[in-house]
Design a protein around this motif. Structure first.
Motif, PDB file in Angstrom:
ATOM      1  N   SER A  90       0.872  -1.089   0.020  1.00  0.00           N
ATOM      2  CA  SER A  90      -0.064   0.070  -0.045  1.00  0.00           C
ATOM      3  C   SER A  90       0.736   1.302  -0.010  1.00  0.00           C
ATOM      4  O   SER A  90       2.217   1.032   0.144  1.00  0.00           O
ATOM      5  N   PRO A  91       0.284   2.431   0.026  1.00  0.00           N
ATOM      6  CA  PRO A  91       1.025   3.573  -0.087  1.00  0.00           C
ATOM      7  C   PRO A  91       2.171   3.693   1.157  1.00  0.00           C
ATOM      8  O   PRO A  91       3.285   4.235   1.181  1.00  0.00           O
ATOM      9  N   ASP A  92       1.680   3.150   2.315  1.00  0.00           N
ATOM     10  CA  ASP A  92       2.569   3.087   3.345  1.00  0.00           C
ATOM     11  C   ASP A  92       3.261   1.717   3.795  1.00  0.00           C
ATOM     12  O   ASP A  92       3.813   1.310   4.813  1.00  0.00           O
ATOM     13  N   ARG A  93       3.220   1.025   2.843  1.00  0.00           N
ATOM     14  CA  ARG A  93       3.880  -0.472   2.843  1.00  0.00           C
ATOM     15  C   ARG A  93       4.487  -0.909   1.579  1.00  0.00           C
ATOM     16  O   ARG A  93       3.980  -0.983   0.406  1.00  0.00           O
ATOM     17  N   ARG A  94       5.773  -0.901   1.673  1.00  0.00           N
ATOM     18  CA  ARG A  94       6.626  -1.233   0.321  1.00  0.00           C
ATOM     19  C   ARG A  94       7.795  -1.878   0.776  1.00  0.00           C
ATOM     20  O   ARG A  94       8.452  -2.016   1.893  1.00  0.00           O
ATOM     21  N   LYS A 103       9.633  -1.029   6.989  1.00  0.00           N
ATOM     22  CA  LYS A 103       9.515  -1.407   8.284  1.00  0.00           C
ATOM     23  C   LYS A 103       8.097  -1.553   8.515  1.00  0.00           C
ATOM     24  O   LYS A 103       7.802  -2.826   8.945  1.00  0.00           O
ATOM     25  N   ASN A 104       7.238  -0.902   8.075  1.00  0.00           N
ATOM     26  CA  ASN A 104       5.900  -1.381   8.059  1.00  0.00           C
ATOM     27  C   ASN A 104       5.191  -2.440   7.511  1.00  0.00           C
ATOM     28  O   ASN A 104       4.536  -3.440   8.233  1.00  0.00           O
ATOM     29  N   LEU A 105       5.874  -2.616   6.249  1.00  0.00           N
ATOM     30  CA  LEU A 105       5.638  -4.138   5.480  1.00  0.00           C
ATOM     31  C   LEU A 105       6.234  -5.177   6.523  1.00  0.00           C
ATOM     32  O   LEU A 105       5.332  -6.314   6.387  1.00  0.00           O
ATOM     33  N   TYR A 106       7.280  -5.045   6.842  1.00  0.00           N
ATOM     34  CA  TYR A 106       8.009  -6.152   7.677  1.00  0.00           C
ATOM     35  C   TYR A 106       6.934  -6.435   9.091  1.00  0.00           C
ATOM     36  O   TYR A 106       6.535  -7.698   9.285  1.00  0.00           O
ATOM     37  N   SER A 107       6.342  -5.578   9.746  1.00  0.00           N
ATOM     38  CA  SER A 107       5.748  -5.520  10.773  1.00  0.00           C
ATOM     39  C   SER A 107       4.552  -6.251  10.516  1.00  0.00           C
ATOM     40  O   SER A 107       3.710  -7.265  11.051  1.00  0.00           O
ATOM     41  N   GLU A 108       3.746  -5.870   9.264  1.00  0.00           N
ATOM     42  CA  GLU A 108       2.543  -6.370   8.830  1.00  0.00           C
ATOM     43  C   GLU A 108       2.851  -8.121   8.706  1.00  0.00           C
ATOM     44  O   GLU A 108       1.865  -8.857   8.955  1.00  0.00           O
ATOM     45  N   LEU A 109       4.044  -8.242   7.939  1.00  0.00           N
ATOM     46  CA  LEU A 109       4.241  -9.531   7.551  1.00  0.00           C
ATOM     47  C   LEU A 109       4.315 -10.451   8.896  1.00  0.00           C
ATOM     48  O   LEU A 109       3.780 -11.760   8.874  1.00  0.00           O
TER      49      LEU A 109
END
Length: 437
Positions: A90-94, A103-109
């Motif tokens: 998303s715009p705040d996860r790449r 870092k946000n993407l890693y947290s979500e994973l």
């Protein structure tokens, strides 16, 4: 005797599909077609289990079933004792960023980490607990200290980039378990989930000098793949969907940085530099093929992801290619899918079917006349319309399916985000972004 479908599974499937999203449970009841693609993915899963790595781009139009296909592969991996992590970009996860998006993407994973026993996510703590339990068993059977076995098990990880502090956090979790220190255990899980924003805070809580950040996104995934293997699992499968969000980035520099990250993943998987890890990246054809903004705009990726010319000339599909283009469902497969949906709607009880077989054929003919062959190429809206029709018949038994068919509206699937672009901070924007005629 036919097996009944539990109300929980039935409701999850119907409600998800009616809103156009992939159900999280019960997908085995409705999966049809794409046998060759699934065979290729099962081979990938076996390769990862044997210490290799896999990289696949799952390419398909909006509504063609990419997310569903990736969910089926994820379910197969879970049955083969894999740990899976998944997230939508998303715009705040790449994949690459400087402002916390990676870092946000890693947290979500990590939040969505799943195992066979915890398929709905939040399995990180149980994976760490399983590792600690295995270490304690080995220590008991060899008359060694737990600390010694812990260091032996984590020695390979400690030598990797960021691995020393990872090992230190796992050791802190073990000590917290011994001392029944719930606060320290929570801090360790917080670090593993990349939820620390300050190195000082992490050092005060855990005695480590680094945190998982944008820069360590990919290295941290490689460490995690080795760790889950040490915990007794077969490997790690990483599902990343909505890759088109990278294509929509307005800044060419931001796109290039993310594509370089994809290239690094691809190279590592193909050259044997990664172990026990697989990547599934779901995207649209333009995300891959657009020579201006897609992956093909990056020459190194274009050469690696180009179609097999011999396969094209022979009119066949090369299922070993890193870019796997999902074949459309055939009209026959869509007919079977509608039969499966009717079966699920009736809780698996054939005596409760709301419509006969004849209605399914007539419904598909209606869809074909309304939107052409898009009804089986991108079947999402066709499925939604069919379930809407069943809902009306269920609530109004006096209305016949023949009456409803003429009024059923099926729209061709379109990307609701076409034309949207995500702008970056000023330092990352193209020089001509704001130029207008």
């Amino acid at each position: 005797m036919q097996k009944r479908i539990r109300a929980k599974e039935r409701d999850a499937i119907i409600q998800s599909l009616k809103t156009g999203v992939t159900p999280k449970i019960g997908i085995q009841h409705i999966q049809v077609g794409r046998v060759n693609e699934l065979k290729a993915m099962i081979q990938d899963i076996k390769r990862i289990e044997d210490g290799g790595a896999a990289f696949r781009l799952i390419i398909g139009d909006y509504g063609s079933g990419k997310t569903f296909f990736m969910s089926v592969v994820r379910a197969i991996a879970l049955e083969n004792k894999f740990v899976t992590v998944h997230a939508d970009l998303s715009p705040d996860r790449r994949l690459h960023a400087t402002n916390g998006q990676a870092k946000n993407l890693y947290s979500e994973l990590m939040i969505n980490m799943a195992t066979r026993n915890k398929p709905d996510g939040n399995a990180l703590t149980s994976v760490v607990e399983k590792f600690i339990t295995q270490v304690q068993k080995e220590a008991d059977s060899t008359d060694s200290s737990v600390e010694k076995i812990l260091h032996q098990r984590l020695s390979a990880i400690s030598e990797m980039v960021g691995g020393y502090d990872f090992a230190k956090v796992i050791e802190a979790y073990w000590k917290a378990s011994e001392q029944e220190d719930e606060q320290l255990k929570a801090c360790a899980i917080k670090w593993l989930r990349a939820e620390y924003n300050s190195k000082i805070e992490a050092r005060n809580d855990l005695g480590v000098r680094t945190i998982i950040s944008d820069a360590s996104f990919y290295d941290s995934l490689k460490i995690m793949s080795l760790f889950v293997r040490q915990a007794g699992y077969s490997g790690l499968l990483v599902n990343l969907d909505e890759m088109v969000n990278l294509y929509k980035l307005n800044s060419s520099q931001a796109r290039k940085s993310n594509y370089e990250q994809i290239l690094r993943m691809l190279n590592d998987c193909l050259q044997g530099n990664a172990e026990y890890i697989g990547f599934l990246l779901g995207g649209t054809p333009e995300f891959l093929l657009d020579p201006r903004k897609g992956l093909y705009s990056y020459e190194a990726l274009q050469t690696r992801l180009a179609d097999n010319n011999f396969a094209k000339q022979a009119g066949v599909i090369d299922y070993s290619s890193p870019a796997l283009h999902l074949a459309s469902l055939t009209p026959e497969e869509l007919y079977i899918l509608l039969k499966n949906l009717r079966h699920v709607y009736a809780y698996g009880d054939t005596s409760k079917y709301l419509v006969p077989d004849e209605s399914l054929k007539t419904f598909l003919v209606h869809c074909s006349q309304t939107i052409g062959d898009a009804y089986f190429r991108t079947p999402r809206n066709t499925i939604k319309a069919f379930l809407d029709m069943l809902a009306v018949i269920e609530q109004n038994p006096d209305i016949s399916w023949q009456q409803l068919l003429d009024s059923v509206e099926v729209e061709e699937e379109k990307d609701s985000d076409i034309g949207m672009e995500y702008t970056e901070d000023a330092q990352e924007d193209d020089e001509l972004t704001d130029f207008k005629l």
